[in-house]
Design a protein around this motif. Structure first.
Motif, PDB file in Angstrom:
ATOM      1  N   SER A 261       0.145   2.825 -10.507  1.00 37.65           N
ATOM      2  CA  SER A 261      -0.189   1.974  -9.370  1.00 37.65           C
ATOM      3  C   SER A 261      -0.061   0.503  -9.741  1.00 37.65           C
ATOM      4  O   SER A 261       0.480  -0.309  -8.973  1.00 37.65           O
ATOM      5  CB  SER A 261      -1.607   2.271  -8.881  1.00 37.65           C
ATOM      6  OG  SER A 261      -1.720   3.613  -8.443  1.00 37.65           O
TER       7      SER A 261
ATOM      8  N   ALA B 166       0.830  -1.206   0.000  1.00 38.42           N
ATOM      9  CA  ALA B 166       0.000   0.000   0.000  1.00 38.42           C
ATOM     10  C   ALA B 166       0.860   1.250   0.000  1.00 38.42           C
ATOM     11  O   ALA B 166       0.585   2.220  -0.733  1.00 38.42           O
ATOM     12  CB  ALA B 166      -0.929  -0.007   1.213  1.00 38.42           C
TER      13      ALA B 166
ATOM     14  N   ALA C 208      -0.065   9.981  -3.830  1.00 41.37           N
ATOM     15  CA  ALA C 208      -0.305  10.776  -2.625  1.00 41.37           C
ATOM     16  C   ALA C 208       0.414  12.114  -2.707  1.00 41.37           C
ATOM     17  O   ALA C 208      -0.108  13.148  -2.271  1.00 41.37           O
ATOM     18  CB  ALA C 208       0.152  10.008  -1.391  1.00 41.37           C
TER      19      ALA C 208
ATOM     20  N   LEU D  45      -1.578   3.264   3.279  1.00 44.71           N
ATOM     21  CA  LEU D  45      -2.152   4.317   2.426  1.00 44.71           C
ATOM     22  C   LEU D  45      -2.034   5.690   3.095  1.00 44.71           C
ATOM     23  O   LEU D  45      -1.668   6.675   2.447  1.00 44.71           O
ATOM     24  CB  LEU D  45      -3.614   3.992   2.125  1.00 44.71           C
ATOM     25  CG  LEU D  45      -3.863   2.757   1.251  1.00 44.71           C
ATOM     26  CD1 LEU D  45      -5.356   2.475   1.141  1.00 44.71           C
ATOM     27  CD2 LEU D  45      -3.260   2.954  -0.136  1.00 44.71           C
TER      28      LEU D  45
ATOM     29  N   LEU E 272      -4.523   0.053   5.335  1.00 52.37           N
ATOM     30  CA  LEU E 272      -4.929   1.449   5.518  1.00 52.37           C
ATOM     31  C   LEU E 272      -3.789   2.282   6.101  1.00 52.37           C
ATOM     32  O   LEU E 272      -3.579   3.438   5.710  1.00 52.37           O
ATOM     33  CB  LEU E 272      -6.145   1.526   6.443  1.00 52.37           C
ATOM     34  CG  LEU E 272      -7.498   1.198   5.828  1.00 52.37           C
ATOM     35  CD1 LEU E 272      -8.591   1.290   6.887  1.00 52.37           C
ATOM     36  CD2 LEU E 272      -7.816   2.150   4.676  1.00 52.37           C
TER      37      LEU E 272
ATOM     38  N   ALA F 207       1.090   3.801  -3.418  1.00 51.29           N
ATOM     39  CA  ALA F 207       0.363   5.069  -3.289  1.00 51.29           C
ATOM     40  C   ALA F 207       1.248   6.302  -3.149  1.00 51.29           C
ATOM     41  O   ALA F 207       0.736   7.428  -3.207  1.00 51.29           O
ATOM     42  CB  ALA F 207      -0.582   4.991  -2.089  1.00 51.29           C
TER      43      ALA F 207
END
Length: 520
Positions: free
Chosen positions: A213, A64, A72, A117, A114, A68
């Motif tokens: 990605s 993740a 991000a 991320l 999570l 990202a």
């Protein structure tokens, strides 16, 4: 014409207070990088997890984060690094608390994803805030302090994690992020000021995000699974091939997109490109090599995780001390000479670590660890400044994501490739050393199991009734085979470090030239 960030007399937007705020937020991510590894055995036992489940606790986070990071960074460029940083802080802390309350392996893995991320939101936004808050002549010093904070947090991970797991429980390893995140949020609301470049992006490159990605996922997944699948396995080759195709299509798309995710014009800057390659090579040698040191300390020397963390303190302590010093030096004379010298020092340390044996004492290991930290600190600071400082201000978030992605790819690549070097050496050395020691032949099927154990320095217990002298000889052969593999891996890492010193010749100070910033 460039415009340096205007001086701030109040709290809002003050450069050094901004640095303190983002450093507290980054502490969570850096601490998490090492503290969780200590908790994995306790998680496995408490939740009845399989080895594959525990691997997913790490791999889910890594995937993740790596996938990202650049996207991000683009979010920060589009919506402002202050907002992105605060969302990352809240999300990372909340995900950490949820892991402690999860109660099942599936929930732990889901919330670790999570965490990755939200951690991806934090890292590029922090660099974007520093880039916008500090004038060019002080940016290196700020990144030096930033590097010292990461070094301190990384060093504290095994020690803090070991104490929390032993004295409290494994959940406390994650709960510790909640008060840290709350403090970073409160300071961020008061201190952080949003800086947006006049040419900040106004749209999103959705196809570019999907392609990049997918390419990053296939690459990192292949590197994670290659040691299990084998490098020649169709699955490994399929993911590597898919990654290559996705990267090629991504590059073509970016050259045509009106507002690309990663403007390819950034790579017309030779220093920025050199800084990115340097970061990959540094992470390759450092993370790939240091991966085996923990096995060496714990499985060969029999140390606990906390004891091994303490033994590594010379490395991280030198990084803590040398990072701000390197930032000041680079500010005065530029990055080229410090980076070349630093990578050569790191190379000497890698070659020194390749000479360790089973009897190496604290004095010898501390010398090489300290020298390695002295070499790595200027590279962490200088290469970061070269990448972020040579990117236009409106792409500072993407540049921060690129810097972090380079570290993740380099670290994953180093761990995978040096792992193959290590395993190949152990597989050839173990039978030879076993025969030279005149040990009895292994029963059918036991040799492969012994090789697998030897690759991480584990000497399985001798069969019941084995004479003590013979059991000691078996253990010595396993440890010697492991050390032989580790020595070759560090030799390869040293060669990479010398090559990286050549790449460092192409770096130079960033101009911080992007046009005026809009203060929101």
């Amino acid at each position: 014409m460039s415009e340096a960030p205007e001086p701030r007399r109040g709290v809002r937007g003050h450069p050094w207070l901004t640095l303190v705020t983002v450093a507290i937020g980054i502490t969570m991510v850096a601490l998490d990088g090492t503290i969780v590894a200590i908790a994995n055995p306790a998680i496995q036992k408490d939740l009845g997890a399989s080895l594959a489940d525990v691997q997913w606790i790490t791999n889910g986070y890594l995937l993740a984060l790596a996938v990202a990071l650049i996207t991000a960074g683009k979010l920060g460029d589009r919506f402002g690094h202050r907002q992105t940083f605060l969302v990352g802080v809240v999300g990372f802390a909340a995900a950490s608390g949820a892991i402690g309350l999860g109660g099942s392996v599936s929930l732990v893995v889901a919330f670790r994803v999570l965490q990755g991320l939200f951690g991806a939101l934090l890292m590029p936004a922090a660099l974007g805030l520093l880039r916008a808050s500090f004038p060019a002549q002080k940016l290196n010093a700020a990144i030096g302090v930033w590097g010292a904070v990461i070094g301190a947090s990384t060093a504290a991970g095994p020690i803090v994690g070991g104490l929390l797991v032993e004295k409290v429980n494994w959940e406390s390893v994650f709960f510790i992020n909640v008060p840290v995140g709350l403090l970073a949020l409160l300071l961020g609301l008061v201190i952080l000021r949003d800086h947006r470049a006049e040419k900040a992006p106004r749209s999103f490159d959705i196809p570019g995000i999907v392609l990049l990605s997918g390419a990053m996922f296939c690459l990192i997944w292949a590197l994670i699974k290659a040691p299990t699948w084998g490098w020649s396995d169709p699955s490994t080759l399929g993911f590597l091939g898919g990654s290559l195709v996705a990267f090629l299509v991504f590059g073509f798309w970016e050259s045509k997109a009106k507002e690309p995710l990663v403007p390819l014009s950034m790579f017309r800057s030779i220093p920025l490109t050199a800084g990115t390659v340097l970061m990959v090579l540094m992470a390759f040698g450092f993370m790939g090599g240091i991966f085996f040191v923990t096995f060496y300390l714990q499985n060969v020397h029999g140390m606990t995780p906390v004891e091994s963390g303490i033994r590594l303190l010379p490395l991280t302590a030198m990084m803590i001390v040398a990072s701000p010093v390197a930032g000041g030096l680079i500010s005065k004379i530029g990055p080229r000479i410090p980076l070349v010298v630093a990578m050569l020092i790191a190379g000497v340390a890698m070659f020194g670590l390749s000479t360790l044996d089973a009897d190496a004492g604290a004095a010898v290991t501390s010398l090489w660890f300290a020298l390695l930290g002295l070499g790595l600190a200027p590279v962490m600071v200088g290469a970061t400044d070269v990448i972020v400082g040579n990117a236009p201000l409106e792409h500072s978030g993407v540049a921060g994501g690129l810097q972090q992605a380079a570290m993740q790819v380099g670290g994953s690549l180093g761990t995978a490739v040096l792992g193959v070097v290590m395993a190949t050496r152990v597989d050839s050395a173990l039978p030879e050393k076993w025969a030279d020691a005149k040990l009895p032949p292994l029963p059918p099927g036991q040799e492969d199991k012994l090789k697998s154990a030897a690759e991480v320095g584990v000497a399985p217990p001798a069969p019941a009734g084995t004479p003590a002298q013979l059991a000691e000889a078996m253990r010595n052969v396993v440890h010697e085979s492991f050390i032989s593999g580790m020595g070759l891996a560090f030799t390869c890492a040293g060669v990479v470090a010398v090559f990286a010193a050549g790449v460092a010749f192409f770096t130079k100070r960033g101009k911080n030239d992007a046009g005026p910033a809009v203060h929101v």
